[in-house]
Design a protein around this motif. Structure first.
Motif, short mmCIF file in Angstrom:
data_model
loop_
_atom_site.label_atom_id
_atom_site.label_comp_id
_atom_site.label_asym_id
_atom_site.label_seq_id
_atom_site.Cartn_x
_atom_site.Cartn_y
_atom_site.Cartn_z
N UNK A 200 -12.30 35.17 -33.31
CA UNK A 200 -12.59 35.36 -34.73
C UNK A 200 -14.07 35.64 -34.95
N UNK A 201 -14.93 34.86 -34.33
CA UNK A 201 -16.37 35.05 -34.51
C UNK A 201 -16.84 36.32 -33.82
N UNK A 227 -3.25 50.75 -35.02
CA UNK A 227 -2.75 50.53 -33.67
C UNK A 227 -2.25 49.11 -33.46
N UNK A 228 -2.98 48.12 -33.98
CA UNK A 228 -2.54 46.74 -33.85
C UNK A 228 -1.24 46.53 -34.62
N UNK A 281 -4.22 39.48 -34.72
CA UNK A 281 -4.05 39.34 -33.29
C UNK A 281 -3.67 37.92 -32.88
N UNK A 282 -4.29 36.92 -33.53
CA UNK A 282 -4.01 35.53 -33.22
C UNK A 282 -2.61 35.13 -33.68
N UNK A 289 -3.75 42.86 -26.71
CA UNK A 289 -3.65 44.11 -27.45
C UNK A 289 -4.82 44.30 -28.39
N UNK A 290 -5.23 43.21 -29.05
CA UNK A 290 -6.40 43.26 -29.92
C UNK A 290 -7.64 43.68 -29.14
#
Length: 364
Positions: A200-201, A227-228, A281-282, A289-290
């Motif tokens: 995240x950061x 894409x994600x 993503x999380x 993938x991210x």
């Protein structure tokens, strides 16, 4: 670069590049929805959230830009940056204040305020607020220095911890298994959570560093989010809609941010985009993938780290060191190597498309 391949010689402009990108993503969305058997209408699909997000964000810009001018929300350009950027001084910043909420609203309404989309949206808006605070300090102080890096990092970490705690309490244990290429998964267990906080950061700072050329982060962000969304569509359709709406929001922002830009997204937009990507993503368990679809942003971050490290390592008695790149982040290096801004943006878009294509073809 050979003059025969300059942006002028091929008739490439900021407007044309943005139109090509928008047409390409919209065509891909329609094609993928048809292939997946998704109705291209109101419902769970890529096409309409992308389109509505783009239209609403573009329209919001026409309403907010005059207000930013009235507030004198002007960008202050760093004096040690490329000389060509000095003419950008005075261009309004904080553009994220209109396209991020517009896109988030589309995602929330489209998914009926589903729990994962609500969580991703709140995280995105929280990072937008951190960016706004930084941009506002820049404007108030009439310099290119906002809040302190330490305070910004603490706020990012605080939001990341709160988000991870919420996800930990509300999601199933399966979320800690990360999808990797060729249909395999990697169970991380508790290690998933410190990794998620770091992502995240790191992601929000990576997108922040990438936002340095007209249209660059807007277009590259649209590609990465799209894409994600495609990657997570089979297992997390609501988050697919979230990504599609945010991707559309970026396209709508390009109406105002394409070269030459009428507004910059500022930290208000760039931190929010990184937060949105990381949250999706999380929540989908697709951190690998991210990483692939946003590898360009991390290359920008790595260039800064290498530049600073090399300068310190080669520092002589006079206190001066050598530089690995002409300037960091990486896009500035190419500018100072003779590339036009449009050439940099066009190549970075192409690299982003290749990364997304690779991710979709290898991660299932």
């Amino acid at each position: 670069m050979d003059a025969r391949f300059s942006s002028k010689s091929v008739g490439l402009s900021g407007t044309r590049l943005s139109v090509i990108l928008a047409a390409g993503l919209l065509s891909a969305a329609i094609g993928l929805d048809i292939l997946a058997g998704r109705s291209v209408g109101w419902g769970v699909n890529l096409t309409l959230p992308l389109l509505v997000g783009a239209l609403l964000s573009a329209l919001a810009g026409y309403g907010v830009l005059p207000l930013l001018h009235q507030l004198k929300a002007a960008q202050f350009v760093r004096e040690d940056g490329p000389r060509a950027h000095l003419k950008k001084a005075g261009t309004p910043t904080m553009g994220g204040i209109f396209f991020i909420p517009a896109a988030v609203l589309v995602a929330l309404v489209w998914t009926g305020f589903s729990s994962p989309v609500l969580a991703a949206s709140l995280l995105t808006l929280a990072y937008m607020a951190i960016g706004w605070l930084d941009d506002w300090q820049v404007i108030r102080r009439r310099s290119n220095k906002g809040i302190s890096p330490k305070l910004k990092l603490m706020l990012q970490m605080g939001c990341a911890i709160a988000f991870c705690l919420w996800v930990m309490a509300s999601q199933s244990p399966d979320i800690t298994s990360v999808a990797i290429p060729f249909g395999f998964t990697l169970p991380l267990g508790f290690l998933f959570w410190p990794l998620a906080g770091f992502v995240l950061v790191a992601e929000s700072n990576a997108t922040n560093l990438t936002d340095g050329v007209d249209g660059l982060m807007g277009g590259a962000g649209a590609i990465a989010l799209f894409g994600l969304g495609v990657l997570i569509a089979p297992t997390h359709p609501d988050l697919m809609v979230f990504c599609a709406a945010l991707s559309g929001g970026c396209l709508g922002f390009l109406v105002h941010n394409r070269n030459p830009a009428n507004v910059f997204m500022g930290d208000t937009g760039s931190l929010a985009l990184g937060g949105a990507l990381a949250a999706a993503g999380i929540l989908s368990g697709n951190l690998f993938g991210l990483l692939v679809v946003t590898l360009l942003f991390f290359a920008e971050t790595l260039s800064v780290i290498l530049q600073v490290g090399y300068y310190k390592a080669t520092k002589g008695p006079d206190g001066k060191g050598k530089r690995l790149f002409k300037m960091a982040p990486l896009h500035h290096h190419f500018e100072l190597s003779g590339w036009s801004e449009i050439q940099v943006v066009g190549v970075f878009y192409a690299v982003s498309v290749l990364l997304v294509t690779f991710a979709i073809s290898t991660i299932h």
